[in-house]
Scaffold this active site. Structure first.
Site, PDB file in Angstrom:
ATOM      1  N   SER A 231       0.791  -1.235   0.000  1.00 55.50           N
ATOM      2  CA  SER A 231       0.000   0.000   0.000  1.00 55.50           C
ATOM      3  C   SER A 231       0.819   1.277   0.000  1.00 55.50           C
ATOM      4  O   SER A 231       0.243   2.378  -0.105  1.00 55.50           O
ATOM      5  CB  SER A 231      -0.950   0.009   1.203  1.00 55.50           C
ATOM      6  OG  SER A 231      -2.050  -0.847   0.976  1.00 55.50           O
TER       7      SER A 231
ATOM      8  N   LYS B  33       0.180   3.840  -2.617  1.00 50.99           N
ATOM      9  CA  LYS B  33      -0.809   4.916  -2.517  1.00 50.99           C
ATOM     10  C   LYS B  33      -0.167   6.291  -2.354  1.00 50.99           C
ATOM     11  O   LYS B  33      -0.850   7.306  -2.534  1.00 50.99           O
ATOM     12  CB  LYS B  33      -1.766   4.624  -1.365  1.00 50.99           C
ATOM     13  CG  LYS B  33      -2.599   3.354  -1.587  1.00 50.99           C
ATOM     14  CD  LYS B  33      -3.490   3.050  -0.396  1.00 50.99           C
ATOM     15  CE  LYS B  33      -4.393   1.865  -0.699  1.00 50.99           C
ATOM     16  NZ  LYS B  33      -3.930   0.603  -0.143  1.00 50.99           N
TER      17      LYS B  33
ATOM     18  N   SER C 237      -6.126   3.714   4.148  1.00 49.25           N
ATOM     19  CA  SER C 237      -5.483   2.861   3.143  1.00 49.25           C
ATOM     20  C   SER C 237      -6.517   2.094   2.317  1.00 49.25           C
ATOM     21  O   SER C 237      -6.347   0.909   2.019  1.00 49.25           O
ATOM     22  CB  SER C 237      -4.499   1.884   3.801  1.00 49.25           C
ATOM     23  OG  SER C 237      -3.613   1.347   2.854  1.00 49.25           O
TER      24      SER C 237
ATOM     25  N   LYS D 280       3.122   6.853   4.283  1.00 50.82           N
ATOM     26  CA  LYS D 280       2.229   5.720   4.010  1.00 50.82           C
ATOM     27  C   LYS D 280       2.872   4.391   4.369  1.00 50.82           C
ATOM     28  O   LYS D 280       4.048   4.152   4.098  1.00 50.82           O
ATOM     29  CB  LYS D 280       1.844   5.712   2.525  1.00 50.82           C
ATOM     30  CG  LYS D 280       0.720   4.771   2.196  1.00 50.82           C
ATOM     31  CD  LYS D 280      -0.600   5.241   2.792  1.00 50.82           C
ATOM     32  CE  LYS D 280      -1.641   4.139   2.769  1.00 50.82           C
ATOM     33  NZ  LYS D 280      -1.387   3.054   3.734  1.00 50.82           N
TER      34      LYS D 280
END
Length: 380
Positions: free
Chosen positions: A60, A63, A120, A223
Site C-alpha cells: 500500500s 498509494k 489505506s 504511508k
C-alpha cells in the site's frame, strides 16, 4: 588499521563530503529491512542506504503515488476537492483494506483521499482513479509517467492500490524521491498526517496505519504497506529543528518492524546530522540601482532560506558569496530574480538560492527621466 580508517575518513571529508558514509562512528547501522534509505529531504543527499535500488513490491505504499497524482490533478485545476466521486462496481469489488464502498455510493474527492491516506482504502483508490482519468488503467499510466519524470527508474505500477500483481514494483530510493515530491504538496502531508477521521457521519472510523504519528516526535507522513509478498513497508518523513528527513524501509519481516526500523534510521539521522541555516527566506542581501524607474533602487532578498544539512561538528570553512545583477532597468516585478547567494565549503559549491526584488518598481515617465538626467548633470 584504525589509523588508516581515520585517515580515509578525514580524506573523504577533505574532498567535501557533506554526508558521512553509511557507517556511524565506531558502529555499523544495521537494519532488518530488505531495502532501506535515509534521505535529507532538502538536498536529496543519502545519509544511509541498503539495497536502495532493489525492485520490490511496495504493497500500500503505492498509494503515496496515487495521492501525488491526485494532488497534482487538483493543483492543475482538472478536479476539485469538492467534486462528488461515485463508486463503480469495479471499486466496490476490490478486497483488502477498504471502506466498503457500494456501487453508486458518493463521497467528495477530499473524503475519498482521506480514506486513502488514513484508512489505506483500496476501493477509494479505484474510485479516485476513475474520477480523475476516466479509467483505472489510464490513471495508472499517469502514475508511471510521473514516476519516470521524477527519475524513479526502478518503478512500475500495475494498479493504484498496491495489491500484489505481476510487474508491480518500486525501490526504496524511488519511494524517497516520491516522498520529496510529496513535500511540495501541502495537501498530501496534511492528509497523511491525519491520525483519525470519522467517515459516514461518524459511523465508520478511520485510524491512520502509520503509528509513527503517535510514536515519533515530528512525524507527519506518509504511508504504510503490508502484504504477504511485500512484508512490512513504510515511507515516512520527520522534521525536527529545521532538519527534515525521509526514511523508507521495505521487506521488513516482523510485525510492526517497519516502525522499529524507521525509528532506528531517524535516531541515527538526528544524532549525527543537523540543519544549518545561513540566511532565512526574505532576508535583505543588498540594494541594487535601477535605471529608468520611479524609484532608483530595489532591495534584494532571499527567495528561499539558504541552508544545508551537515554532519554535526563538520560545519567549518563554510562561507557565502552574494552576486547581484549590476544592471537593472525598470520595470521590475516583485519576486523577479536579481541575483543569487551561493554557499561554499572551501571552494566547493554546496547550494545556492535566488535573490529576488522585494517589491515592484514601475518605469518612470519620460518627463521624470529627463528631469532626473538634468539633476545628475547640472546638480539641480
Amino acid at each position: 588499521m584504525r589509523k588508516a580508517l581515520i585517515w580515509i575518513f578525514a580524506f573523504g571529508l577533505f574532498l567535501g563530503n557533506l554526508i558521512v558514509p553509511t557507517q556511524a562512528y565506531g558502529a555499523v547501522l544495521e537494519t532488518d529491512a530488505a531495502s532501506a534509505i535515509l534521505m535529507d529531504a532538502k538536498s536529496g543527499q543519502i545519509l544511509f542506504e541498503k539495497e536502495i535500488h532493489k525492485e520490490l513490491p511496495p504493497a500500500s505504499v503505492t498509494k503515496l503515488m496515487t495521492l501525488l497524482v491526485a494532488a497534482d490533478a487538483i493543483e492543475s485545476g482538472r478536479v476539485s476537492l469538492t467534486d462528488k466521486v461515485t463508486a463503480s462496481e469495479g471499486a466496490s469489488a476490490l478486497g483488502g483494506s477498504q471502506i466498503y464502498l457500494e456501487p453508486g455510493e458518493t463521497f467528495t474527492l477530499e473524503e475519498m483521499m482521506i480514506a486513502i491516506a488514513v484508512g489505506s482504502a483500496n476501493d477509494a483508490c479505484y474510485a479516485v482513479a476513475e474520477h480523475i482519468n476516466g479509467t483505472h488503467e489510464a490513471f495508472v499510466e499517469e502514475m508511471n509517467k510521473k514516476a519516470k519524470a521524477l527519475g524513479a527508474n526502478h518503478t512500475n505500477f500495475v494498479n493504484a492500490y498496491g495489491l500484489p500483481a505481476e510487474g508491480h514494483y518500486t525501490s526504496a530510493y524511488d519511494l524517497a524521491l516520491m516522498g520529496r515530491e510529496a513535500l511540495k504538496y501541502p495537501l498530501v502531508r496534511k492528509l497523511t498526517s491525519m491520525k483519525e477521521y470519522d467517515l459516514r457521519d461518524g459511523k465508520f472510523k478511520l485510524w491512520n496505519t502509520n503509528k509513527l504519528l503517535w510514536w515519533y516526535e515530528g512525524a507527519d507522513g506518509f504511508k504504510t504497506g503490508w502484504t504477504t509478498e511485500a512484508k512490512y513497508c513504510l515511507a515516512s518523513t520527520v522534521e525536527r529543528d529545521g532538519l527534515r528527513l525521509i526514511a523508507v524501509v521495505m521487506g521488513v519481516p516482523p510485525v510492526r518492524g517497519h516502525f522499529t526500523e524507521s525509528m532506528k534510521l531517524y535516531n541515527y539521522g538526528f544524532a549525527n546530522f543537523t540543519y544549518k541555516e545561513y540566511a532565512p527566506a526574505g532576508q535583505k542581501q543588498g540594494v541594487i540601482m535601477v535605471r529608468k524607474g520611479i524609484e532608483q533602487e530595489v532591495v534584494a532578498v532571499t527567495e528561499n532560506a539558504l541552508g544545508i544539512t551537515v554532519q554535526k561538528g563538520n560545519d567549518k570553512n563554510i562561507w557565502a558569496e552574494t552576486k547581484l545583477n549590476p544592471d537593472l532597468e525598470a520595470p521590475i516585478k516583485a519576486g523577479q530574480k536579481v541575483g543569487e547567494i551561493l554557499l561554499y565549503r572551501d571552494q566547493e559549491l554546496l547550494t545556492s538560492v535566488n535573490l529576488v526584488a522585494e517589491k515592484e518598481i514601475a518605469k518612470a515617465g519620460i518627463g521624470k527621466q529627463i528631469m532626473r538626467t538634468l539633476q545628475g548633470v547640472f546638480g539641480f
